[in-house]
Design an enzyme around this catalytic site. Structure first.
Site: not given
Length: 407
Positions: A56, A111
């Site tokens: 970060y 999926k």
């Protein structure tokens, strides 16, 4: 673990919803779905302040600035090239129909895990709270910078055709409606092998498709591209032909490139002497009509959970029988196609998935079991580890050959 922290199991029902929540202890489906079927996991450690400063701020700023100067670097320094958006509006979910976006999420999660399990591709389920065609298109266009591909899923016809076409026109990443093209690719692969097993070529076959929705239209298109002798598509009113005045724009287009024999009448009429039946519609085909098909016919009755022609009946007349069910041989399962197709397209950063790439996927899929053919094995199992690498490699090669690959 993370899902259990956010949404912990309750050992008993209490409070306002007492008596209404499913009891996980007695239903394994609900137990498995508790907390969802997937989670996001970091690929880098954040163990101390040095790790944090790289993952970060301030380290991340260098990468952001580089991408701002050279946008193509987003593919190298983010997950964009490895992640697919699985997008639905919940209007045509499995065999459940229009059940809405929230109820579609378990299917979209499923999926997504199939993408990962069978193709090594990360996927994010996105269920949209709109069924408006323009709103769906605009929403997906605005989300696209975060993704390397878009898999449209369980969106009802005929809107699905326009949504896919317009999205592909506006985006430079693959857009693929799996209910159309995944089904078509696997059907073509199985049909190639079934024809080979019965000493015929595709060009010698006349096929009849029951169903003029997303899957039926896509199957007709890919069979024509592959060189089938003839194919007629049937809807509830019979053969889709140019002499009908009640056709939608999509069906009018289908009538223009199918049915060279100029058949008219019902599905049963069209089956008289046909070599191939492909069912993607539901309903029941009378046994008398099946009996009138050509010798060594090929029956692909793919409606779930009830095939249009039950295998027990189909086997009386057909040389090869396939269904959409996992408890019968020759399951026409989309999972054989879409993970490898996206993996191959994203591997070469393809801007779209072309007809040539779909044909290459079907050929590669058929070739996996080409030396092992039998009446009960014209298509591989989804768990055959040869499938995804074969389809991935074929699609990547086709993308390069067609000039849509960017690396």
């Amino acid at each position: 673990m993370a899902a259990e922290i956010v949404n912990p199991r309750s050992d008993g029902n209490s409070g306002a919803d007492a008596g209404s929540a499913p009891d996980d202890a007695f239903d394994p489906a609900f137990a498995l779905h508790r907390g969802g079927k997937m989670a996001i996991q970091a690929t880098v450690p954040v163990r101390n302040k040095d790790d944090l400063s790289l993952a970060y701020t301030p380290g991340v700023a260098k990468v952001c600035s580089a991408i701002a100067e050279q946008p193509e670097l987003v593919h190298d320094y983010t997950w964009k090239s490895q992640v697919v958006a699985v997008v639905t509006d919940g209007t045509a979910v499995l065999g459940l129909g229009d059940i809405g976006p929230e109820a579609s999420l378990p299917v979209m999660e499923g999926k997504a895990i199939l993408f990962k399990q069978f193709g090594g591709v990360d996927a994010v389920p996105i269920a949209l709270g709109t069924t408006d065609t323009d709103e769906i298109i605009e929403t997906v266009v605005r989300m696209a910078p975060s993704f390397g591909g878009v898999n449209l899923e369980d969106i009802s016809a005929p809107r699905c055709f326009e949504i896919e076409r317009r999205l592909q026109e506006r985006l430079d990443i693959p857009v693929f409606h799996d209910d159309q093209h995944g089904t078509a690719v696997v059907t073509l692969a199985a049909l190639r092998n079934a024809a080979k097993l019965t000493d015929r070529s595709l060009g010698q076959l006349r096929a009849v498709i029951s169903g003029a929705g997303a899957a039926g239209v896509a199957i007709a298109k890919i069979l024509i591209e592959a060189g089938i002798g003839d194919v007629a598509v049937c809807d509830r009113k019979g053969v889709v032909s140019t002499d009908r005045g009640d056709l939608t724009d999509v069906k009018r287009e289908v009538a223009g490139f199918t049915n060279k024999g100029r058949l008219t009448g019902s599905l049963e009429d069209a089956l008289d002497g046909a070599d191939v039946f492909i069912g993607v519609s539901g309903g029941t085909v009378p046994e008398e009509a099946v009996a009138k098909m050509a010798k060594d016919s090929l029956i692909f009755a793919m409606a779930n959970p009830t095939p249009e022609i039950h295998p027990d009946i189909a086997h009386k007349y057909a040389a090869v029988v396939a269904t959409g069910r996992s408890d019968f041989p020759n399951q026409i399962n989309n999972v054989l196609a879409f993970p490898g197709i996206f993996a191959g397209a994203m591997q070469v950063r393809a801007s779209q998935i072309t007809e040539g790439m779909k044909l290459a996927a079907a050929e590669a899929l058929a070739a996996v079991v080409a030396d092992e053919l039998s009446a009960d094995r014209v298509i591989p199992s989804p768990f055959d580890e040869r499938v995804a690498p074969a389809v991935t490699a074929a699609v990547a090669a086709a993308a390069r050959a067609e000039g849509v690959a960017r690396r």
